[in-house]
Write a protein that holds these residues in place. Sequence first.
Motif, PDB file in Angstrom:
ATOM      1  N   GLY A  73       0.812  -1.212   0.000  1.00  0.00           N
ATOM      2  CA  GLY A  73       0.000   0.000   0.000  1.00  0.00           C
ATOM      3  C   GLY A  73       0.841   1.255   0.000  1.00  0.00           C
ATOM      4  N   LEU A  74       1.901   1.236   0.777  1.00  0.00           N
ATOM      5  CA  LEU A  74       2.803   2.389   0.809  1.00  0.00           C
ATOM      6  C   LEU A  74       3.456   2.593  -0.558  1.00  0.00           C
ATOM      7  CD1 LEU A  74       4.149   4.618   2.421  1.00  0.00           C
ATOM      8  CD2 LEU A  74       5.847   2.954   3.209  1.00  0.00           C
ATOM      9  N   ALA A  75       3.853   1.483  -1.200  1.00  0.00           N
ATOM     10  CA  ALA A  75       4.466   1.584  -2.532  1.00  0.00           C
ATOM     11  C   ALA A  75       3.471   2.121  -3.556  1.00  0.00           C
ATOM     12  CB  ALA A  75       4.994   0.217  -2.964  1.00  0.00           C
ATOM     13  N   LEU A  76       2.212   1.699  -3.459  1.00  0.00           N
ATOM     14  CA  LEU A  76       1.192   2.200  -4.386  1.00  0.00           C
ATOM     15  C   LEU A  76       0.982   3.699  -4.213  1.00  0.00           C
ATOM     16  CD1 LEU A  76      -1.578  -0.567  -4.410  1.00  0.00           C
ATOM     17  CD2 LEU A  76      -0.276   0.252  -6.374  1.00  0.00           C
ATOM     18  N   LEU A  77       0.881   4.151  -2.964  1.00  0.00           N
ATOM     19  CA  LEU A  77       0.671   5.583  -2.718  1.00  0.00           C
ATOM     20  C   LEU A  77       1.849   6.396  -3.252  1.00  0.00           C
ATOM     21  CD1 LEU A  77      -0.852   5.675   0.901  1.00  0.00           C
ATOM     22  CD2 LEU A  77      -2.034   5.929  -1.286  1.00  0.00           C
ATOM     23  N   LEU A  78       3.060   5.892  -3.043  1.00  0.00           N
ATOM     24  CA  LEU A  78       4.231   6.597  -3.551  1.00  0.00           C
ATOM     25  C   LEU A  78       4.261   6.589  -5.079  1.00  0.00           C
ATOM     26  CD1 LEU A  78       6.974   5.380  -1.040  1.00  0.00           C
ATOM     27  CD2 LEU A  78       5.980   7.665  -1.222  1.00  0.00           C
ATOM     28  N   GLN A  79       3.798   5.504  -5.685  1.00  0.00           N
ATOM     29  CA  GLN A  79       3.714   5.463  -7.145  1.00  0.00           C
ATOM     30  C   GLN A  79       2.749   6.517  -7.668  1.00  0.00           C
ATOM     31  OE1 GLN A  79       3.291   1.772  -9.876  1.00  0.00           O
ATOM     32  NE2 GLN A  79       1.193   2.470  -9.597  1.00  0.00           N
ATOM     33  N   TYR A  80       1.569   6.628  -7.014  1.00  0.00           N
ATOM     34  CA  TYR A  80       0.594   7.631  -7.442  1.00  0.00           C
ATOM     35  C   TYR A  80       1.149   9.038  -7.289  1.00  0.00           C
ATOM     36  CZ  TYR A  80      -2.681   3.707  -6.891  1.00  0.00           C
ATOM     37  OH  TYR A  80      -3.322   2.496  -6.961  1.00  0.00           O
ATOM     38  N   ALA A  81       1.915   9.253  -6.215  1.00  0.00           N
ATOM     39  CA  ALA A  81       2.404  10.602  -5.922  1.00  0.00           C
ATOM     40  C   ALA A  81       3.642  10.975  -6.734  1.00  0.00           C
ATOM     41  CB  ALA A  81       2.713  10.726  -4.422  1.00  0.00           C
ATOM     42  N   GLY A  89       7.053  -1.686  -8.729  1.00  0.00           N
ATOM     43  CA  GLY A  89       8.016  -2.749  -8.461  1.00  0.00           C
ATOM     44  C   GLY A  89       9.284  -2.260  -7.793  1.00  0.00           C
ATOM     45  N   TRP A  90       9.831  -1.157  -8.279  1.00  0.00           N
ATOM     46  CA  TRP A  90      11.044  -0.595  -7.679  1.00  0.00           C
ATOM     47  C   TRP A  90      10.798  -0.116  -6.262  1.00  0.00           C
ATOM     48  CZ3 TRP A  90      15.499  -1.595  -9.814  1.00  0.00           C
ATOM     49  CH2 TRP A  90      15.575  -1.812 -11.206  1.00  0.00           C
ATOM     50  N   LEU A  91       9.673   0.573  -6.057  1.00  0.00           N
ATOM     51  CA  LEU A  91       9.346   1.080  -4.723  1.00  0.00           C
ATOM     52  C   LEU A  91       9.116  -0.061  -3.738  1.00  0.00           C
ATOM     53  CD1 LEU A  91       6.895   3.914  -5.808  1.00  0.00           C
ATOM     54  CD2 LEU A  91       9.109   4.257  -4.698  1.00  0.00           C
ATOM     55  N   PHE A  92       8.363  -1.061  -4.165  1.00  0.00           N
ATOM     56  CA  PHE A  92       8.047  -2.198  -3.301  1.00  0.00           C
ATOM     57  C   PHE A  92       9.314  -2.921  -2.861  1.00  0.00           C
ATOM     58  CE2 PHE A  92       6.624  -6.713  -2.849  1.00  0.00           C
ATOM     59  CZ  PHE A  92       5.809  -6.526  -1.750  1.00  0.00           C
TER      60      PHE A  92
END
Length: 205
Positions: free
Chosen positions: A46-54, A60-63
């Motif tokens: 979830g944190l990776a998704l929010l950072l992707q949106y922002a 994948g890289w964020l996760f």
Amino acid sequence: MTHDLLTPSRHNLAEDIFAIFIGTTLVALGIAFYAEAQLATGSTAGLALLLQYATGIPFGWLFFAINLPFYALAFMRMGVPFGLKTMFSVALVSLFSAQIPVWIDIQTINPLYAALVGGGLIGLGVLSLFRHKASVGGINILSLYLQENFNIRAGYFQLAVDAAILVAAFFVLPLDRVFYSVLGALVMNMIVALNHRPGRYVGFS
């Protein structure tokens, strides 16, 4: 015969590998539904998704990066086999989540469907990994550690953490998408809470 059915049996290596591939595939597909519908989920995903949106940085890289600090806990507190399987699982989810848009062209998806079915897919994937002593990192590692050492239900602990992450989603996503995200998180965590508990499954890795 009843005794044989209830006697715990150890998973072999092939069973562990198969479960990890199935589990990570389900998680990545659920994430793809969420990303297409602009939804959030809990834990490090979830944190990776929010950072992707922002930020626009690929999920994948964020996760993969967010999970790096949790590997120490996995190895020190849960053992080397768990740590290795978790690293492998995180790498697969990162890889599959990057490839699914190439493999499947999702042009439109109803956000309610994405929330419920995506949450179910993620929950089943996480459950498959948990039962084979693996996880998708982050809060999953901490929740498994707390359940096995302090008898705190993994699903309920994750639900509390996910609630905090979903609160953060109010600052990134429209209100209706946050509502759908909450429904998805409930589905995902109830699958884990109801099925991953002592006595419910007797196989072990």
